[in-house]
Write a protein that holds these residues in place. Structure first.
Motif, PDB file in Angstrom:
ATOM      1  N   HIS A 101      41.550  15.196  38.854  1.00 43.51           N
ATOM      2  CA  HIS A 101      40.577  16.291  38.818  1.00 43.51           C
ATOM      3  C   HIS A 101      41.265  17.637  39.028  1.00 43.51           C
ATOM      4  CE1 HIS A 101      37.281  13.411  38.878  1.00 43.51           C
ATOM      5  NE2 HIS A 101      37.854  12.804  39.902  1.00 43.51           N
ATOM      6  N   ARG A 102      42.424  17.823  38.485  1.00 43.83           N
ATOM      7  CA  ARG A 102      43.214  19.023  38.743  1.00 43.83           C
ATOM      8  C   ARG A 102      42.562  20.273  38.168  1.00 43.83           C
ATOM      9  NH1 ARG A 102      45.442  15.851  34.957  1.00 43.83           N
ATOM     10  NH2 ARG A 102      45.938  16.728  32.907  1.00 43.83           N
ATOM     11  N   ARG A 103      41.884  20.166  37.029  1.00 45.62           N
ATOM     12  CA  ARG A 103      41.270  21.350  36.428  1.00 45.62           C
ATOM     13  C   ARG A 103      40.091  21.841  37.267  1.00 45.62           C
ATOM     14  NH1 ARG A 103      43.448  22.200  31.516  1.00 45.62           N
ATOM     15  NH2 ARG A 103      44.497  20.429  30.493  1.00 45.62           N
ATOM     16  N   GLY A 104      39.234  20.926  37.715  1.00 44.86           N
ATOM     17  CA  GLY A 104      38.140  21.332  38.592  1.00 44.86           C
ATOM     18  C   GLY A 104      38.640  21.867  39.915  1.00 44.86           C
ATOM     19  N   LEU A 105      39.714  21.257  40.436  1.00 46.39           N
ATOM     20  CA  LEU A 105      40.305  21.743  41.678  1.00 46.39           C
ATOM     21  C   LEU A 105      40.891  23.133  41.507  1.00 46.39           C
ATOM     22  CD1 LEU A 105      41.061  21.030  44.615  1.00 46.39           C
ATOM     23  CD2 LEU A 105      43.196  20.063  43.732  1.00 46.39           C
ATOM     24  N   ALA A 106      41.497  23.401  40.342  1.00 42.95           N
ATOM     25  CA  ALA A 106      42.055  24.732  40.078  1.00 42.95           C
ATOM     26  C   ALA A 106      40.946  25.780  40.019  1.00 42.95           C
ATOM     27  CB  ALA A 106      42.853  24.708  38.778  1.00 42.95           C
ATOM     28  N   ARG A 107      39.828  25.453  39.393  1.00 39.23           N
ATOM     29  CA  ARG A 107      38.714  26.409  39.349  1.00 39.23           C
ATOM     30  C   ARG A 107      38.151  26.665  40.741  1.00 39.23           C
ATOM     31  NH1 ARG A 107      37.445  23.342  34.614  1.00 39.23           N
ATOM     32  NH2 ARG A 107      36.030  22.045  35.859  1.00 39.23           N
ATOM     33  N   LEU A 108      38.051  25.613  41.551  1.00 33.40           N
ATOM     34  CA  LEU A 108      37.544  25.789  42.913  1.00 33.40           C
ATOM     35  C   LEU A 108      38.485  26.650  43.739  1.00 33.40           C
ATOM     36  CD1 LEU A 108      35.605  25.130  45.226  1.00 33.40           C
ATOM     37  CD2 LEU A 108      36.878  23.003  45.582  1.00 33.40           C
ATOM     38  N   LEU A 109      39.776  26.414  43.628  1.00 37.62           N
ATOM     39  CA  LEU A 109      40.742  27.202  44.387  1.00 37.62           C
ATOM     40  C   LEU A 109      40.737  28.659  43.956  1.00 37.62           C
ATOM     41  CD1 LEU A 109      42.975  27.251  46.493  1.00 37.62           C
ATOM     42  CD2 LEU A 109      44.609  26.672  44.700  1.00 37.62           C
ATOM     43  N   THR A 110      40.542  28.899  42.667  1.00 38.28           N
ATOM     44  CA  THR A 110      40.447  30.280  42.194  1.00 38.28           C
ATOM     45  C   THR A 110      39.233  30.978  42.799  1.00 38.28           C
ATOM     46  OG1 THR A 110      41.536  29.667  40.114  1.00 38.28           O
ATOM     47  CG2 THR A 110      40.275  31.718  40.148  1.00 38.28           C
ATOM     48  N   GLY A 111      38.110  30.273  42.868  1.00 38.08           N
ATOM     49  CA  GLY A 111      36.925  30.854  43.495  1.00 38.08           C
ATOM     50  C   GLY A 111      37.119  31.133  44.974  1.00 38.08           C
ATOM     51  N   LEU A 112      37.785  30.217  45.671  1.00 36.59           N
ATOM     52  CA  LEU A 112      38.048  30.449  47.096  1.00 36.59           C
ATOM     53  C   LEU A 112      39.013  31.606  47.307  1.00 36.59           C
ATOM     54  CD1 LEU A 112      38.390  26.753  48.370  1.00 36.59           C
ATOM     55  CD2 LEU A 112      36.486  28.322  48.768  1.00 36.59           C
ATOM     56  N   ALA A 113      39.995  31.750  46.412  1.00 32.65           N
ATOM     57  CA  ALA A 113      40.936  32.866  46.530  1.00 32.65           C
ATOM     58  C   ALA A 113      40.236  34.203  46.290  1.00 32.65           C
ATOM     59  CB  ALA A 113      42.088  32.680  45.540  1.00 32.65           C
ATOM     60  N   LEU A 114      39.340  34.246  45.311  1.00 34.02           N
ATOM     61  CA  LEU A 114      38.572  35.473  45.088  1.00 34.02           C
ATOM     62  C   LEU A 114      37.682  35.792  46.281  1.00 34.02           C
ATOM     63  CD1 LEU A 114      37.512  34.975  41.345  1.00 34.02           C
ATOM     64  CD2 LEU A 114      39.259  36.531  42.242  1.00 34.02           C
ATOM     65  N   LEU A 115      37.109  34.774  46.879  1.00 38.99           N
ATOM     66  CA  LEU A 115      36.288  34.995  48.079  1.00 38.99           C
ATOM     67  C   LEU A 115      37.133  35.500  49.238  1.00 38.99           C
ATOM     68  CD1 LEU A 115      33.536  34.669  49.527  1.00 38.99           C
ATOM     69  CD2 LEU A 115      34.204  32.311  50.033  1.00 38.99           C
ATOM     70  N   HIS A 116      38.352  34.992  49.345  1.00 48.40           N
ATOM     71  CA  HIS A 116      39.192  35.378  50.471  1.00 48.40           C
ATOM     72  C   HIS A 116      39.710  36.805  50.356  1.00 48.40           C
ATOM     73  CE1 HIS A 116      42.899  35.352  52.990  1.00 48.40           C
ATOM     74  NE2 HIS A 116      42.066  34.772  53.814  1.00 48.40           N
ATOM     75  N   ARG A 117      39.826  37.317  49.142  1.00 50.65           N
ATOM     76  CA  ARG A 117      40.242  38.710  48.994  1.00 50.65           C
ATOM     77  C   ARG A 117      39.179  39.670  49.521  1.00 50.65           C
ATOM     78  NH1 ARG A 117      42.176  38.127  42.728  1.00 50.65           N
ATOM     79  NH2 ARG A 117      43.821  36.581  43.085  1.00 50.65           N
ATOM     80  N   LYS A 118      37.931  39.236  49.492  1.00 54.34           N
ATOM     81  CA  LYS A 118      36.840  40.080  49.975  1.00 54.34           C
ATOM     82  C   LYS A 118      36.480  39.790  51.418  1.00 54.34           C
ATOM     83  CE  LYS A 118      34.832  40.029  45.325  1.00 54.34           C
ATOM     84  NZ  LYS A 118      33.634  39.669  44.511  1.00 54.34           N
ATOM     85  N   ARG A 119      36.649  38.572  51.858  1.00 52.71           N
ATOM     86  CA  ARG A 119      36.228  38.163  53.199  1.00 52.71           C
ATOM     87  C   ARG A 119      37.423  37.548  53.923  1.00 52.71           C
ATOM     88  NH1 ARG A 119      33.170  40.940  51.179  1.00 52.71           N
ATOM     89  NH2 ARG A 119      31.077  40.454  50.382  1.00 52.71           N
ATOM     90  N   ARG A 120      37.989  38.265  54.855  1.00 55.92           N
ATOM     91  CA  ARG A 120      39.112  37.753  55.632  1.00 55.92           C
ATOM     92  C   ARG A 120      38.603  36.981  56.844  1.00 55.92           C
ATOM     93  NH1 ARG A 120      43.772  40.233  53.750  1.00 55.92           N
ATOM     94  NH2 ARG A 120      43.277  40.956  51.646  1.00 55.92           N
ATOM     95  N   LEU A 121      39.411  36.065  57.298  1.00 55.97           N
ATOM     96  CA  LEU A 121      39.065  35.295  58.492  1.00 55.97           C
ATOM     97  C   LEU A 121      39.082  36.191  59.722  1.00 55.97           C
ATOM     98  CD1 LEU A 121      41.010  31.924  58.060  1.00 55.97           C
ATOM     99  CD2 LEU A 121      38.655  32.432  57.448  1.00 55.97           C
TER     100      LEU A 121
END
Length: 361
Positions: A101-121
């Motif tokens: 499931h590498r393609r779905g995982l890549a899309r999910l990671l891209t979404g999480l990375a975009l979220l992390h640029r806006k929302r830091r821990l």
């Protein structure tokens, strides 16, 4: 990746996932995560090699215990080998699932990375993440005294097999840390949504995007979460049995087993707690949206004050960390695991006391 701060640990987790082939794709800040044929081929070859070497690793590990100080405890040896076998199976299953499931995982990671640029821990989330990373490092370093004590008596083939086995076992630990970091990122985004005061339409739009990403997160990792929860819980029960057996037969306290049970319990509770907090905070956000009186504009003030049903445009969907439709990660599930473990301990103590009575006579 330069925008991902190293202090929060998420960049380190991404690098570890790529190093261990849990993320079999490349990542760049502009294009996000992208699958590459060379990386996919490398990951497949690594998975096939580890799968082929798994029986040899376990066989060498079994022979290794005959030359160590645990040879007097047959139960400890059998449980240790069973735990190793389970950990290797879980790690290989995780690697294989991520390759498939590498393609779905890549899309999910891209979404999480975009979220992390806006929302830091936040600082508390960063502290919790680093504590969990250090706990995993401590679990790995617990094998050093064993290697120092028995390394001189073991041949190099057994040492090599044990090192590869530790590498495979550590895959599941890194995977659990990645899941925990992703949950903390989702929590940080929820905190930001609760603190800001945008227009209600925008708030609902952001909430739906967050829910879509979170649902994708749960759906993509539910198999891995299932394997982690079952693996941790079964290993805890097996090591508790080994602990009681060692205490009855040797009249001592095995520190190695105690440390492992404590570490595994903390890892499991951290995973369940993060999932539970995501669900609770999302329920609070839904309640806040409903309290903003988001009603159709055709209603007047008197009609708004009357008890009317909530409109269908309200955020009615809720986040549930449902794992394969078998259970939901929340506090009730944690209490179920604790109660089951306590019953198991009571049964072990009863048999142990009976054995002690028979040995005294």
């Amino acid at each position: 990746m330069s925008r991902l701060p190293h202090v929060c640990g998420l960049c380190l987790l991404l690098w570890l996932w790529q190093l261990l082939a849990l993320a079999p794709f490349s990542y760049s800040r502009r294009r996000g995560a992208r699958c590459r044929r060379l990386l996919t081929l490398s990951g497949v070859l690594r998975w096939l090699l580890l799968t082929g070497l798994a029986p040899l690793m376990l066989w060498k590990s079994a022979a290794m215990y005959d030359a160590t100080n645990v040879r007097h405890s047959l139960i400890f040896k059998n449980i240790a080998l069973a735990a190793m076998t389970g950990d290797v199976f879980v790690s290989l299953a995780l690697l294989g699932a991520h390759l498939w499931h590498r393609r779905g995982l890549a899309r999910l990671l891209t979404g999480l990375a975009l979220l992390h640029r806006k929302r830091r821990l936040g600082w508390w989330s960063t502290l919790l993440l680093w504590l969990k990373l250090l706990l995993s490092l401590y679990e790995l370093l617990c094998n050093v005294p064993f290697l120092q004590a028995a390394g001189s008596r073991l041949p190099w083939t057994q040492l090599l097999a044990y090192s590869v086995q530790l590498y495979v076992q550590h895959v599941s630990s890194v995977y659990a840390n990645g899941i925990f970091g992703g949950m903390l990122l989702l929590l940080a985004s929820l905190d930001h949504l609760e603190q800001e005061s945008p227009a209600l339409a925008r708030l609902l739009q952001r909430e739906r995007r967050w829910l879509r990403l979170s649902t994708q997160f749960v759906g993509r990792f539910q198999l891995g979460i299932f394997l982690l929860v079952i693996g941790y819980f079964v290993n805890i029960l097996a090591n508790m049995y080994a602990y009681m057996s060692y205490f009855v037969s040797q009249h001592g306290v095995p520190l190695t087993i105690s440390n492992y049970c404590l570490i595994a319990a903390l890892q499991l509770y951290a995973l369940i707690l993060a999932a539970h907090l995501c669900q609770v905070r999302h329920a609070h956000l839904r309640q806040r949206c409903l309290e903003l009186a988001y009603l159709p504009p055709a209603l007047n003030q008197q009609e708004m004050e009357c008890s009317t049903s909530f409109p269908l445009v309200a955020p009615l969907d809720s986040l549930k960390f449902s794992v394969l439709g078998l259970f939901t990660l929340d506090h009730s599930f944690w209490l179920f695991l604790v109660s089951y473990a306590m019953n198991f301990i009571v049964i072990i103590l009863q048999f142990s006391l009976e054995n002690m009575k028979h040995t005294d006579y």
